[in-house]
Design a protein around this motif. Structure first.
Motif, PDB file in Angstrom:
ATOM      1  N   LYS A  79       1.002  -1.340  -0.022  1.00  0.00           N
ATOM      2  CA  LYS A  79      -0.022   0.037  -0.033  1.00  0.00           C
ATOM      3  C   LYS A  79       0.807   1.350   0.013  1.00  0.00           C
ATOM      4  CE  LYS A  79      -3.811   2.217   2.548  1.00  0.00           C
ATOM      5  NZ  LYS A  79      -3.255   3.490   3.003  1.00  0.00           N
ATOM      6  N   LEU A  80       2.073   1.361   0.708  1.00  0.00           N
ATOM      7  CA  LEU A  80       2.684   2.373   0.823  1.00  0.00           C
ATOM      8  C   LEU A  80       3.619   2.678  -0.473  1.00  0.00           C
ATOM      9  CD1 LEU A  80       4.147   4.539   2.722  1.00  0.00           C
ATOM     10  CD2 LEU A  80       5.802   2.953   3.374  1.00  0.00           C
ATOM     11  N   TYR A  81       4.011   1.578  -1.145  1.00  0.00           N
ATOM     12  CA  TYR A  81       4.584   1.706  -2.101  1.00  0.00           C
ATOM     13  C   TYR A  81       3.893   2.165  -3.276  1.00  0.00           C
ATOM     14  CZ  TYR A  81       8.576  -1.077   0.126  1.00  0.00           C
ATOM     15  OH  TYR A  81       9.267  -1.481   0.898  1.00  0.00           O
ATOM     16  N   LYS A  82       2.708   1.651  -3.456  1.00  0.00           N
ATOM     17  CA  LYS A  82       1.639   2.200  -4.309  1.00  0.00           C
ATOM     18  C   LYS A  82       1.452   3.697  -4.331  1.00  0.00           C
ATOM     19  CE  LYS A  82      -0.446  -2.064  -5.687  1.00  0.00           C
ATOM     20  NZ  LYS A  82      -1.708  -2.945  -5.630  1.00  0.00           N
ATOM     21  N   GLU A  83       1.233   4.149  -2.910  1.00  0.00           N
ATOM     22  CA  GLU A  83       1.031   5.429  -2.624  1.00  0.00           C
ATOM     23  C   GLU A  83       2.267   6.401  -2.977  1.00  0.00           C
ATOM     24  OE1 GLU A  83       0.156   5.574   1.547  1.00  0.00           O
ATOM     25  OE2 GLU A  83      -1.765   4.730   1.169  1.00  0.00           O
ATOM     26  N   LYS A  84       3.467   5.987  -2.860  1.00  0.00           N
ATOM     27  CA  LYS A  84       4.552   6.610  -3.324  1.00  0.00           C
ATOM     28  C   LYS A  84       4.877   6.601  -4.796  1.00  0.00           C
ATOM     29  CE  LYS A  84       5.601   8.055   1.151  1.00  0.00           C
ATOM     30  NZ  LYS A  84       5.874   9.113   1.544  1.00  0.00           N
ATOM     31  N   GLY A  85       4.257   5.654  -5.307  1.00  0.00           N
ATOM     32  CA  GLY A  85       4.689   5.641  -6.892  1.00  0.00           C
ATOM     33  C   GLY A  85       5.973   4.657  -7.007  1.00  0.00           C
ATOM     34  N   VAL A  86       6.402   3.640  -6.323  1.00  0.00           N
ATOM     35  CA  VAL A  86       7.330   3.017  -6.478  1.00  0.00           C
ATOM     36  C   VAL A  86       7.093   1.787  -7.650  1.00  0.00           C
ATOM     37  CG1 VAL A  86       8.710   1.078  -5.569  1.00  0.00           C
ATOM     38  CG2 VAL A  86       8.077   2.856  -4.100  1.00  0.00           C
ATOM     39  N   LYS A  87       7.891   1.775  -8.743  1.00  0.00           N
ATOM     40  CA  LYS A  87       7.862   0.862  -9.761  1.00  0.00           C
ATOM     41  C   LYS A  87       8.993   0.165  -9.656  1.00  0.00           C
ATOM     42  CE  LYS A  87       4.396   2.944 -12.134  1.00  0.00           C
ATOM     43  NZ  LYS A  87       3.874   4.159 -10.947  1.00  0.00           N
ATOM     44  N   LYS A  88      10.429   0.348  -9.206  1.00  0.00           N
ATOM     45  CA  LYS A  88      11.499  -0.466  -9.140  1.00  0.00           C
ATOM     46  C   LYS A  88      12.067  -0.450  -7.989  1.00  0.00           C
ATOM     47  CE  LYS A  88      12.571   0.429 -14.044  1.00  0.00           C
ATOM     48  NZ  LYS A  88      13.432   0.996 -14.986  1.00  0.00           N
ATOM     49  N   VAL A  89      12.476  -1.437  -7.326  1.00  0.00           N
ATOM     50  CA  VAL A  89      13.213  -1.601  -6.139  1.00  0.00           C
ATOM     51  C   VAL A  89      14.564  -2.283  -6.099  1.00  0.00           C
ATOM     52  CG1 VAL A  89      13.230  -2.219  -3.536  1.00  0.00           C
ATOM     53  CG2 VAL A  89      11.149  -1.934  -4.966  1.00  0.00           C
ATOM     54  N   ILE A  90      15.598  -1.383  -5.706  1.00  0.00           N
ATOM     55  CA  ILE A  90      17.142  -2.234  -5.340  1.00  0.00           C
ATOM     56  C   ILE A  90      16.966  -2.702  -3.957  1.00  0.00           C
ATOM     57  CG2 ILE A  90      19.591  -1.978  -5.456  1.00  0.00           C
ATOM     58  CD1 ILE A  90      18.850   0.898  -7.202  1.00  0.00           C
ATOM     59  N   THR A  91      17.545  -3.825  -3.914  1.00  0.00           N
ATOM     60  CA  THR A  91      17.760  -4.401  -2.535  1.00  0.00           C
ATOM     61  C   THR A  91      19.350  -4.792  -2.537  1.00  0.00           C
ATOM     62  OG1 THR A  91      17.538  -7.011  -3.205  1.00  0.00           O
ATOM     63  CG2 THR A  91      15.582  -5.776  -2.873  1.00  0.00           C
ATOM     64  N   THR A  92      19.427  -4.688  -1.240  1.00  0.00           N
ATOM     65  CA  THR A  92      20.944  -5.122  -0.500  1.00  0.00           C
ATOM     66  C   THR A  92      20.767  -6.417  -0.253  1.00  0.00           C
ATOM     67  OG1 THR A  92      20.539  -4.177   1.590  1.00  0.00           O
ATOM     68  CG2 THR A  92      21.435  -2.774  -0.003  1.00  0.00           C
ATOM     69  N   SER A  93      19.793  -7.123   0.157  1.00  0.00           N
ATOM     70  CA  SER A  93      19.515  -8.242   0.635  1.00  0.00           C
ATOM     71  C   SER A  93      18.956  -9.284  -0.135  1.00  0.00           C
ATOM     72  CB  SER A  93      18.991  -8.153   2.010  1.00  0.00           C
ATOM     73  OG  SER A  93      18.506  -9.536   2.494  1.00  0.00           O
ATOM     74  N   PRO A  94      19.581 -10.589  -0.433  1.00  0.00           N
ATOM     75  CA  PRO A  94      18.864 -11.233  -1.239  1.00  0.00           C
ATOM     76  C   PRO A  94      17.618 -11.697  -0.567  1.00  0.00           C
ATOM     77  CG  PRO A  94      21.167 -11.859  -1.114  1.00  0.00           C
ATOM     78  CD  PRO A  94      20.933 -10.734  -0.075  1.00  0.00           C
ATOM     79  N   HIS A  95      17.441 -11.856   0.490  1.00  0.00           N
ATOM     80  CA  HIS A  95      16.068 -12.181   1.563  1.00  0.00           C
ATOM     81  C   HIS A  95      14.997 -11.268   0.937  1.00  0.00           C
ATOM     82  CE1 HIS A  95      17.930 -15.395   3.782  1.00  0.00           C
ATOM     83  NE2 HIS A  95      19.079 -14.762   3.872  1.00  0.00           N
ATOM     84  N   CYS A  96      15.222  -9.914   0.887  1.00  0.00           N
ATOM     85  CA  CYS A  96      14.261  -8.918   0.466  1.00  0.00           C
ATOM     86  C   CYS A  96      14.132  -9.051  -0.982  1.00  0.00           C
ATOM     87  CB  CYS A  96      14.972  -7.457   0.734  1.00  0.00           C
ATOM     88  SG  CYS A  96      15.534  -7.080   2.352  1.00  0.00           S
ATOM     89  N   PHE A  97      15.093  -9.428  -1.798  1.00  0.00           N
ATOM     90  CA  PHE A  97      14.879  -9.378  -3.218  1.00  0.00           C
ATOM     91  C   PHE A  97      14.087 -10.667  -3.581  1.00  0.00           C
ATOM     92  CE2 PHE A  97      16.718 -11.903  -6.969  1.00  0.00           C
ATOM     93  CZ  PHE A  97      16.212 -10.952  -7.880  1.00  0.00           C
ATOM     94  N   TYR A  98      14.185 -11.770  -3.123  1.00  0.00           N
ATOM     95  CA  TYR A  98      13.330 -12.914  -2.935  1.00  0.00           C
ATOM     96  C   TYR A  98      11.894 -12.790  -2.865  1.00  0.00           C
ATOM     97  CZ  TYR A  98      11.553 -17.867  -3.068  1.00  0.00           C
ATOM     98  OH  TYR A  98      10.711 -18.945  -3.359  1.00  0.00           O
ATOM     99  N   THR A  99      11.610 -12.024  -1.594  1.00  0.00           N
ATOM    100  CA  THR A  99      10.379 -11.815  -1.059  1.00  0.00           C
ATOM    101  C   THR A  99       9.554 -10.643  -2.134  1.00  0.00           C
ATOM    102  OG1 THR A  99      11.129 -12.002   1.259  1.00  0.00           O
ATOM    103  CG2 THR A  99       9.399 -10.769   0.880  1.00  0.00           C
TER     104      THR A  99
END
Length: 252
Positions: A79-99
């Motif tokens: 919900k937060l990301y949609k409100e902020k207009g997030v389209k692409k995310v860079i992750t430092t953690s592979p766990h976040c990336f997979y999720t």
């Protein structure tokens, strides 16, 4: 973020930089997030962070069995990301990336997730990431489970290390899909493990056998485990633990 000019994410930014829990709370892992800011800025990447409204990706919550908390937290994030207009995310953690890439889509989180090694390897290939020189050191690489086995990202981290060291990457005997887990997955980063059960101790031993002076990985979980095992196995004088982002930041 203290002392760094970290942009705030808005719809004009291409990427949200998601630094993950260890990089927010653990002093050692904070260096990874700082290195990422330095590298992305040097490469001219349009990025920002949401800041205090951010929360955990909820990966560990699901892995330890609290499905309700995972769904609630993930739902709030989406919900937060949609409100902020997030389209692409860079992750430092592979766990976040997979999720983000494998589990959020089924909950309505339709944004593109990329692990930083993938992004930086592409930038390197395109000539947009330039180094001032190379590290004259032998480096070995540990495949994090959620970047390697679970996401099958093997080549990007190795191409970055090879570029940083001028081809001085040496491999351990158990690599890629056969890599030994660092022991922090499945929520175990947050638990105490008896010394005789620590996979990270075995991995430190394998790394030292290669003759490398640096053991590199691309996951804050792995870095934390290896830093502890380097001390408990009395290998502090033999090998240094580095995230790939930190190696790149050194040679910009």
């Amino acid at each position: 973020m203290e002392g760094l000019d970290v942009p705030t994410f808005d719809e004009d930014k291409e990427y949200l930089l998601f630094v993950c829990c260890p990089s927010a709370y653990d002093a050692r892992s904070q260096n990874i997030a700082k290195a990422m800011v330095k590298v992305l800025t040097a490469a001219g990447i349009s990025f920002g962070v949401i800041g205090e409204e951010e929360s955990c990706c909820a990966e560990s919550m699901r892995k330890i069995g609290d499905e309700e908390l995972f769904l609630n937290t993930a739902g709030k994030n989406i919900k937060l990301y949609k409100e902020k207009g997030v389209k692409k995310v860079i992750t430092t953690s592979p766990h976040c990336f997979y999720t983000f890439s494998q589990e959020y889509p089924e909950l309505g989180g339709e944004f593109e997730a990329i692990h930083y090694t993938q992004l930086l390897a592409n930038l390197l290939e395109e000539g947009k990431l330039k180094f001032s020189g190379t590290l004259d050191k032998k480096v070995t690489y540990h495949d994090p489970c959620y970047l390697g086995r679970h996401s099958e990202v093997y080549d990007a981290p190795r191409s970055l290390i090879s570029a940083v060291t001028g081809g001085n990457l040496v491999e351990m005997k158990n690599i890629k899909k056969d890599s030994i887990c660092c022991g922090a997955g499945g929520g175990r980063l947050w638990m105490e493990t008896p010394p005789e059960w620590r996979f990270s101790d075995l991995r430190i031993g394998e790394a030292c056998e290669t003759g490398a002076s640096i053991l590199a990985s691309a996951c804050p979980y792995c870095i934390s485990m290896f830093e502890d095992s380097r001390k408990t196995t009395n290998k502090e004088d033999e090998i240094v633990i580095k995230d790939i982002s930190e190696l790149i930041a050194e040679v910009l």
